[in-house]
Design a protein around this motif. Structure first.
Motif, PDB file in Angstrom:
ATOM      1  N   GLN A  15       0.810  -1.224   0.000  1.00  0.00           N
ATOM      2  CA  GLN A  15       0.000   0.000   0.000  1.00  0.00           C
ATOM      3  C   GLN A  15       0.848   1.281   0.000  1.00  0.00           C
ATOM      4  OE1 GLN A  15      -2.521   0.947   3.181  1.00  0.00           O
ATOM      5  NE2 GLN A  15      -1.147   0.238   4.787  1.00  0.00           N
ATOM      6  N   ILE A  16       1.993   1.274   0.645  1.00  0.00           N
ATOM      7  CA  ILE A  16       2.859   2.462   0.539  1.00  0.00           C
ATOM      8  C   ILE A  16       3.399   2.567  -0.886  1.00  0.00           C
ATOM      9  CG2 ILE A  16       5.006   3.564   1.315  1.00  0.00           C
ATOM     10  CD1 ILE A  16       4.500   2.384   4.090  1.00  0.00           C
ATOM     11  N   GLY A  17       3.800   1.425  -1.448  1.00  0.00           N
ATOM     12  CA  GLY A  17       4.287   1.414  -2.831  1.00  0.00           C
ATOM     13  C   GLY A  17       3.280   2.046  -3.779  1.00  0.00           C
ATOM     14  N   LEU A  41      10.854  -4.013  -7.002  1.00  0.00           N
ATOM     15  CA  LEU A  41      11.215  -5.324  -6.446  1.00  0.00           C
ATOM     16  C   LEU A  41      10.052  -5.837  -5.604  1.00  0.00           C
ATOM     17  CD1 LEU A  41      13.418  -7.551  -5.947  1.00  0.00           C
ATOM     18  CD2 LEU A  41      14.056  -6.268  -3.904  1.00  0.00           C
ATOM     19  N   GLU A  42       9.645  -7.061  -5.897  1.00  0.00           N
ATOM     20  CA  GLU A  42       8.587  -7.704  -5.106  1.00  0.00           C
ATOM     21  C   GLU A  42       8.936  -9.167  -4.908  1.00  0.00           C
ATOM     22  OE1 GLU A  42       6.133  -7.832  -3.234  1.00  0.00           O
ATOM     23  OE2 GLU A  42       5.349  -5.817  -3.134  1.00  0.00           O
ATOM     24  N   ILE A  43       8.238  -9.804  -3.977  1.00  0.00           N
ATOM     25  CA  ILE A  43       8.353 -11.257  -3.855  1.00  0.00           C
ATOM     26  C   ILE A  43       7.546 -11.870  -5.006  1.00  0.00           C
ATOM     27  CG2 ILE A  43       8.799 -11.270  -1.377  1.00  0.00           C
ATOM     28  CD1 ILE A  43       5.817 -11.808  -0.924  1.00  0.00           C
ATOM     29  N   GLY A 130      10.603   0.242   5.671  1.00  0.00           N
ATOM     30  CA  GLY A 130      10.046  -0.991   6.252  1.00  0.00           C
ATOM     31  C   GLY A 130      10.505  -1.187   7.689  1.00  0.00           C
ATOM     32  N   ASN A 131       9.578  -1.523   8.553  1.00  0.00           N
ATOM     33  CA  ASN A 131       9.868  -1.649   9.989  1.00  0.00           C
ATOM     34  C   ASN A 131      10.422  -3.017  10.396  1.00  0.00           C
ATOM     35  OD1 ASN A 131       9.265   0.878  11.075  1.00  0.00           O
ATOM     36  ND2 ASN A 131       7.081   0.500  10.723  1.00  0.00           N
ATOM     37  N   PRO A 132      11.196  -3.077  11.488  1.00  0.00           N
ATOM     38  CA  PRO A 132      11.731  -1.974  12.298  1.00  0.00           C
ATOM     39  C   PRO A 132      12.810  -1.201  11.508  1.00  0.00           C
ATOM     40  CG  PRO A 132      12.585  -4.083  13.074  1.00  0.00           C
ATOM     41  CD  PRO A 132      11.619  -4.404  11.991  1.00  0.00           C
TER      42      PRO A 132
END
Ligand code: NAX
Length: 328
Positions: A15-17, A41-43, A130-132
């Motif tokens: 969703q951020i993408g 880049l994605e899985i 991306g967290n943390p």
């Protein structure tokens, strides 16, 4: 025309993408004169969704968009990349311990750091969202020994922007009247938004507010827990505001902070303000000519000191944990 700048976005189908890519392609990240080549880049299971987003990007006919590549291979994704926006991460799921979370993210950020080390352009700038985020940046940085440490940053600009609006509301000012606000420490609930050096329309912000109870009991918790409040209200985590902050972060890094102002970025510590060297912690930072500097010489008062220390302690603990897991 100028040579396109290659911008890699990981987690591009998330969703951020979805909120971020259109702003990058329209020129808001690097400015109206800089063409952009996007690498998504994605899985593997999310490649089709990333292709759908790429189709929509095509359909915007952005004049600055020089091309889009989609891949599930980090080596391809970071080949020649100038700006790497590391958004994709493993969220904490129910029953997951902190150690599991750090380990799962190590499995993402370590190989990505290595791919950046081996394939990115010499001038690569990295922003971890991306967290943390701070510790993911630490892991990526440790896997990229040939890239200068100062090119790895993590995002606290969303916290900074949240704090700007809360302070503007309280003082009846406009956000553009506020300067020199700082987020210290970790992008987590322990972060410390500091207004003691901030100015509202040229006046010291803490004096303008004149209310330490508001600071301790409303301002700080509101900013630190804003992410949870958004989830509660929206049923999904911050996306457009996070993408906006990522655009702000890179834009400021590339184009510089205004004279007399600074921003907040999580950057590698040189030991300033008692933050152990090497930790990636948020500081007041000025930028010029594509590099950043930690603002020096600020006096840290009794209200601020324990709050900064608590957030930094959390970063120390996270560093110890990922070190114990062999991730750095
Ligand atoms: P989503 O779950 O919508 O999207 C994440 C995407 O990353 C998914 O499409 C997933 O397939 C992809 N992904 C997972 N592993 C990957 C890998 N190894 N390589 C490439 N892609 C991979 O999450 P979204 O809402 O977009 O949030 C992304 C991250 O930002 C989360 O970790 C989130 O916690 C973090 N945030 C950080 C903020 C900050 O201020 N630093 C604020 C907003 C946000 O919470």
């Amino acid at each position: 025309p100028r040579t396109p700048v290659t911008v890699t976005v990981t987690g591009a189908a998330g969703q951020i993408g979805y909120a971020l890519l259109f702003r990058v392609a329209s020129g808001q990240l690097l400015g109206p004169d800089t063409p952009v080549r996007l690498r998504l880049l994605e899985i593997t299971p999310a490649l089709s969704a990333a292709e759908g987003t790429a189709m929509e990007l095509d359909d915007c006919a952005f004049p600055l968009l020089a091309g889009i590549d989609i891949t599930d291979d980090p080596a391809t994704a970071f080949d020649g990349t100038n700006v790497a926006l590391l958004v994709g991460a493993r969220p904490r799921t129910k029953g997951m311990e902190r150690g599991d979370l750090l380990e799962a993210n190590g499995g993402i950020f370590k190989p990505q750091g290595r791919a950046i080390n081996d394939h990115a352009a010499d001038d690569v700038k990295v922003l971890v969202v991306g967290n943390p985020a701070n510790t993911n940046a630490l892991i990526a940085r440790a896997a990229a020994p040939d890239v200068p440490a100062e090119r790895f940053t993590a995002m606290t600009r969303l916290d900074h922007n949240r704090a700007l609006t809360q302070l503007a509301r309280k003082t009846g000012a406009s956000v553009s009247d506020i300067r020199r606000l700082t987020i210290w420490g970790n992008h987590s609930a322990t972060q410390y938004p500091d207004i003691f050096h901030a100015e509202v329309a040229g006046k010291n912000a803490a004096e303008a507010v004149g209310d330490e109870t508001w600071l301790a009991e409303e301002f700080i918790p509101t900013v630190a827990k804003r992410g949870a409040a958004i989830i509660e209200a929206r049923g999904a985590s911050s996306a457009a505001s996070a993408a906006n902050a990522a655009v702000d972060h890179v834009h400021t890094w590339v184009h510089g902070t205004p004279e007399g102002d600074w921003t907040s970025m999580a950057v590698v510590s040189d030991g300033s303000y008692g933050v152990p060297e090497g930790l990636i912690s948020s500081f007041p930072v000025t930028t010029a000519n594509g590099s950043w500097q930690i603002v020096q010489g600020l006096e840290i008062n009794e209200f601020s000191r324990p709050r900064i220390d608590a957030s930094v302690q959390e970063l120390i603990d996270e560093r110890e944990a990922v070190s114990g897991l062999g991730l750095i």
